[in-house]
Design a protein around this motif. Structure first.
Motif, short mmCIF file in Angstrom:
data_model
loop_
_atom_site.label_atom_id
_atom_site.label_comp_id
_atom_site.label_asym_id
_atom_site.label_seq_id
_atom_site.Cartn_x
_atom_site.Cartn_y
_atom_site.Cartn_z
N GLU A 21 18.10 17.99 -13.83
CA GLU A 21 16.92 18.70 -14.34
C GLU A 21 15.67 18.17 -13.63
OE1 GLU A 21 14.58 21.36 -16.58
OE2 GLU A 21 16.70 21.33 -16.08
N ALA A 22 15.59 16.87 -13.44
CA ALA A 22 14.45 16.28 -12.73
C ALA A 22 14.37 16.83 -11.31
CB ALA A 22 14.57 14.75 -12.72
N LYS A 23 15.54 16.98 -10.68
CA LYS A 23 15.59 17.51 -9.31
C LYS A 23 15.03 18.94 -9.27
CE LYS A 23 19.06 18.66 -5.79
NZ LYS A 23 20.45 18.47 -5.38
N ASN A 55 0.83 -1.21 0.00
CA ASN A 55 0.00 0.00 0.00
C ASN A 55 0.86 1.26 0.00
OD1 ASN A 55 -2.49 -1.29 -0.09
ND2 ASN A 55 -2.62 -1.45 2.14
N LYS A 56 1.93 1.24 0.79
CA LYS A 56 2.84 2.40 0.84
C LYS A 56 3.51 2.60 -0.52
CE LYS A 56 6.68 4.45 3.27
NZ LYS A 56 7.77 4.30 4.21
N ALA A 57 3.96 1.52 -1.13
CA ALA A 57 4.60 1.61 -2.44
C ALA A 57 3.62 2.13 -3.48
CB ALA A 57 5.14 0.24 -2.87
N TYR A 58 2.40 1.64 -3.44
CA TYR A 58 1.38 2.08 -4.39
C TYR A 58 1.12 3.57 -4.25
CZ TYR A 58 -3.11 2.56 -6.75
OH TYR A 58 -4.11 2.98 -7.57
N GLN A 59 0.98 4.05 -3.01
CA GLN A 59 0.73 5.48 -2.78
C GLN A 59 1.92 6.32 -3.25
OE1 GLN A 59 -2.17 6.88 -1.99
NE2 GLN A 59 -2.97 4.81 -2.04
N THR A 60 3.13 5.83 -3.05
CA THR A 60 4.32 6.55 -3.49
C THR A 60 4.35 6.66 -5.01
OG1 THR A 60 5.58 5.83 -1.57
CG2 THR A 60 6.86 6.51 -3.50
N LEU A 61 4.06 5.57 -5.68
CA LEU A 61 4.13 5.55 -7.15
C LEU A 61 2.93 6.23 -7.80
CD1 LEU A 61 5.51 1.95 -7.65
CD2 LEU A 61 6.78 4.11 -7.71
N LEU A 62 1.84 6.34 -7.10
CA LEU A 62 0.62 6.93 -7.64
C LEU A 62 0.77 8.43 -7.88
CD1 LEU A 62 -2.36 6.30 -8.35
CD2 LEU A 62 -2.92 6.86 -5.98
N ASN A 63 1.46 9.11 -6.97
CA ASN A 63 1.61 10.56 -7.04
C ASN A 63 2.88 10.92 -7.79
OD1 ASN A 63 2.88 13.11 -5.90
ND2 ASN A 63 0.80 13.28 -5.10
N PRO A 64 2.79 11.77 -8.82
CA PRO A 64 3.98 12.11 -9.62
C PRO A 64 5.13 12.71 -8.79
CG PRO A 64 2.01 12.87 -10.74
CD PRO A 64 1.58 12.38 -9.38
N LEU A 65 4.80 13.54 -7.80
CA LEU A 65 5.85 14.16 -6.99
C LEU A 65 6.56 13.11 -6.14
CD1 LEU A 65 7.42 16.56 -5.89
CD2 LEU A 65 5.50 17.00 -4.32
N LEU A 78 12.39 8.13 -7.27
CA LEU A 78 13.32 7.80 -8.35
C LEU A 78 14.66 8.51 -8.15
CD1 LEU A 78 10.94 7.81 -11.44
CD2 LEU A 78 12.11 5.84 -10.43
N LEU A 79 14.62 9.76 -7.68
CA LEU A 79 15.88 10.46 -7.37
C LEU A 79 16.64 9.70 -6.28
CD1 LEU A 79 15.10 14.30 -7.23
CD2 LEU A 79 16.31 13.04 -9.02
N GLU A 80 15.91 9.30 -5.25
CA GLU A 80 16.53 8.57 -4.14
C GLU A 80 17.17 7.27 -4.64
OE1 GLU A 80 14.93 6.16 -0.29
OE2 GLU A 80 13.94 8.06 -0.72
N LEU A 81 16.47 6.56 -5.52
CA LEU A 81 17.02 5.31 -6.06
C LEU A 81 18.32 5.55 -6.83
CD1 LEU A 81 13.94 3.35 -7.48
CD2 LEU A 81 15.34 2.78 -5.49
N ASN A 82 18.43 6.74 -7.42
CA ASN A 82 19.63 7.07 -8.20
C ASN A 82 20.67 7.82 -7.37
OD1 ASN A 82 19.25 6.33 -11.17
ND2 ASN A 82 17.26 7.19 -10.62
N GLY A 83 20.46 7.89 -6.05
CA GLY A 83 21.45 8.50 -5.17
C GLY A 83 21.51 10.02 -5.24
#
Length: 124
Positions: A99-101, A14-24, A30-35
């Motif tokens: 740029e994403a940041k 549920n937490k993962a779904y809510q995280t991925l659902l919202n673009p922000l 995704l930034l965190e995954l890329n360090g």
């Protein structure tokens, strides 16, 4: 034991779904995954035109409640969030994390404005 694991994983899903659902939140993840550290409030790399736009919207929100102005602001926020979401998506596709940041920092401003707008619309 199986029920315990099921409950634990259900919560994580549920937490993962809510995280991925919202673009922000998805972009920040995704930034965190890329360090890459997300921009902080004090990291004001945003251009002055953008900051002026945010200030003007904040000033309109500070005015006495006017349904027409609130609807106008709501529409503007939605349009800006959609534009920024497309730009962030393109930046990630190009692997342009800096740029994403920057774009995600702008999205945070609009998310804050959206929260202020919701609070303003709640009948008191």
């Amino acid at each position: 034991k199986e029920q315990y694991y099921s409950e634990q994983h259900s919560s994580l899903i549920n937490k993962a779904y809510q995280t991925l659902l919202n673009p922000l939140s998805r972009g920040l993840y995704l930034l965190e995954l890329n360090g890459v550290e997300p921009a902080q409030e004090t990291d004001c790399d945003a251009d002055s035109v953008f900051l002026m736009e945010i200030m003007e919207i904040n000033e309109k929100l500070a005015e006495p409640k006017n349904e027409n102005i609130l609807e106008e602001i709501e529409t503007l926020i939605k349009v800006k969030q959609e534009e920024l979401t497309k730009e962030v998506t393109a930046a990630f596709e190009r692997d342009d994390l800096q740029e994403a940041k920057k774009l995600l920092a702008k999205m945070k401003y609009f998310a804050n404005l959206e929260d202020k707008l919701k609070n303003k619309k709640i009948p008191s």
